[in-house]
Design an enzyme around this catalytic site. Sequence first.
Site, PDB file in Angstrom:
ATOM      1  N   HIS A 125     -66.919  -5.724 -18.520  1.00  0.00           N
ATOM      2  CA  HIS A 125     -66.964  -6.019 -19.961  1.00  0.00           C
ATOM      3  C   HIS A 125     -66.303  -7.372 -20.237  1.00  0.00           C
ATOM      4  CE1 HIS A 125     -68.619  -2.349 -21.589  1.00  0.00           C
ATOM      5  NE2 HIS A 125     -67.637  -1.576 -21.157  1.00  0.00           N
ATOM      6  N   HIS A 127     -68.433 -10.299 -19.529  1.00  0.00           N
ATOM      7  CA  HIS A 127     -69.439 -10.437 -20.586  1.00  0.00           C
ATOM      8  C   HIS A 127     -68.867 -11.281 -21.736  1.00  0.00           C
ATOM      9  CE1 HIS A 127     -72.886  -8.046 -22.783  1.00  0.00           C
ATOM     10  NE2 HIS A 127     -73.187  -9.318 -22.608  1.00  0.00           N
ATOM     11  N   HIS A 166     -64.960  -1.716 -13.947  1.00  0.00           N
ATOM     12  CA  HIS A 166     -65.786  -1.455 -15.136  1.00  0.00           C
ATOM     13  C   HIS A 166     -65.310  -2.303 -16.319  1.00  0.00           C
ATOM     14  CE1 HIS A 166     -68.189   1.233 -17.860  1.00  0.00           C
ATOM     15  NE2 HIS A 166     -67.285   0.796 -18.728  1.00  0.00           N
ATOM     16  N   GLU A 167     -64.026  -2.202 -16.632  1.00  0.00           N
ATOM     17  CA  GLU A 167     -63.501  -2.945 -17.782  1.00  0.00           C
ATOM     18  C   GLU A 167     -63.579  -4.451 -17.542  1.00  0.00           C
ATOM     19  OE1 GLU A 167     -63.168  -1.552 -20.545  1.00  0.00           O
ATOM     20  OE2 GLU A 167     -63.296   0.470 -19.731  1.00  0.00           O
TER      21      GLU A 167
END
Length: 677
Positions: A470, A473, A466-467
Amino acid sequence: MIKGNPLLEPFDTAPFMKIKTEHYKPAIEEAIELARKDIAEITASTEAPSFKNTIEKLDFAGEKLDRITSIFFNINSAETNDEIQKLAQEISPVLTDFKNDVIQDPVLFKKVKAVYEQRDSLDLNVEQSTLLDKKYKMFTRNGANLNAEQKQQLRKLDKELAALSLNFGENVLAETNRYELHITKEEDLEGLPKGVRTAARMLAKEKNKEGWIFNLHYPSFIPFMKYAKNRELRKELAIAFGAKGFHGDELDNQENVLKIVKLRHQKANLLGYPTYAHFTLEERMAETPEKVNSFMEELLEKAKPAAQKEFSELENFARELDAIGRLEKWDAAYYSEKLKQKLFDLDDEKLKPYFELNRVINGVFLVAEKLYGLNFEQVFDVEVYHPEVTTYKVTDEAGKEIALFYADFHPREGKRGGAWMTSYKSQYRLNNKEERPHISIVCNFTKPTEEEPSLLTFNEVTTLFHEFGHALHGMLANTTYPGTSGTNVYWDFVELPSQVLENWCYEKEALKLFAKHFETGEIIPEELIQKIKDSATFHEGMATLRQLSFGMLDMSWHGQDPSGITDVKAHEEKAFEPTQLYPEVKENCMSTSFSHIFQGGYAAGYYSYKWAEVLDADAFEFFTENGIFDRKTADKFRETVLSRGGTEHPLTLYKRFRGREAAPEALLRRAGLLPKK
């Protein structure tokens, strides 16, 4: 300029090892003055306002200040102490004052407005149009159209809110650190796996105590709640966890909560919005509180019957197994785990040996390589703020530098709980030179013990992915301006890149790249992979209800006039009524430690996790149609979503990737609440 301050000397990578606590305040004060000079250049210009001499210059103004404050506030989250926290309380109002000076500068706003009013006749590209709109709204949404008295009122509100949020977070951290469950009898450890016991013994040793210590940090708290047979001790730990900031003492957050929501409401009213949610959601995909509430109600309608059925089955299971008359919150994880083992013959202890931290890190790198052609090479010449932080140079297939990546994985006393991504340097282009980003993720994963390396639970594996989503991105940003780069997007869109990457954790093709037994090197058996997939929707109804309860609590604080609320606990109980399954615990209150909305940026935005889940489930269905490592699909996702940051409205970007809007049915199918295609 102050001599000998590493933060004020030119630097590319953050000079962590040279920074002393006393450097921060003078560096920030000096950087504010430099930023003021940047702004003065814009306001003093006698040229007619243009995109280039006003909007572009404004976006690049204060770059030094941005870099220094990103370092300081991440240190305050990841490696803080009393001195840093005291400094944060001093620095925050200074920064708030500066921000308000800029936003309430009538000459600057007049120039921005002049450019904005000519926007239809200017030859701007999409990114420039978006940036212009963003800068104009930055002023109007922060009081540029208010009269002098109202502007002063807004300044006062912003200052108070900044201080209250900091104090809220400090109280939660102090509460987390001060509690410990000290066990001296071995029989009280019944049910706990060996690795969990070893970690607890190490914790006791660190504190020069005999026996075992458990605390409120996730790697200690969660395994205890999941495996400890002793119900009374589970109850004690659960109540301690749920009572953070709710003890009526110097660390109590009830007054902070009431003040924060009331001041936010006053701020929204002052700016012409009925509630703080209306103010916030104007800059979100969801747009209005009505749309958010309707979205959550629709999910609640689908999830509640499933959740009630799951709860009833769990209660019956606990009754049969241990004659438990009434299921309490401290029974939830324990009996869920037991039932999961019975139904799927699967638990974290079976899976953990296949998820050694370094192999999982390597796995997420391999996934990024297969999808986006990225390579990660550990480097040792980059300064870090703690010896546990590792750094990587990120390059593409042609060897071009893409980013610098920092990773910090284990809990410490000076680190707040949870996991987050941050940026130490944005990606942008200036004077024909491209600056590549410096991105960091911070987590709180199970530490290695004397006997075993760091073995992650499956939940920790998905958190890492998940991190890292990010981080991608941020790393793959390809824009001109820092204001539109990377994660500078609507909050209900920012979770799409992170949540979509979690899907790879459930796929055989991805797991076989890295899920190898830490002792034997054996690849995770297909049978276990199938069990991971089969159990993915286990208690999904209850999990959905839980997430919705947090979103509804958030909207109850921010979607109405809170001035009549005097009792935090009573208000919370009412907000939780539609989603409640377990009996209420009088000693507990979630709001007083709900850092996402009272310290982080999720106020009137917690719903965005579920909103982004709709996007990510729909996006991943597109990947599965073509193969999860299909490069063409990955390139499209990179080009339309990851690299574009906030250059266009997120709905436009998503439709460009998918060819249409996201279908909520994809999420319901994945959650097992609708039949698969």
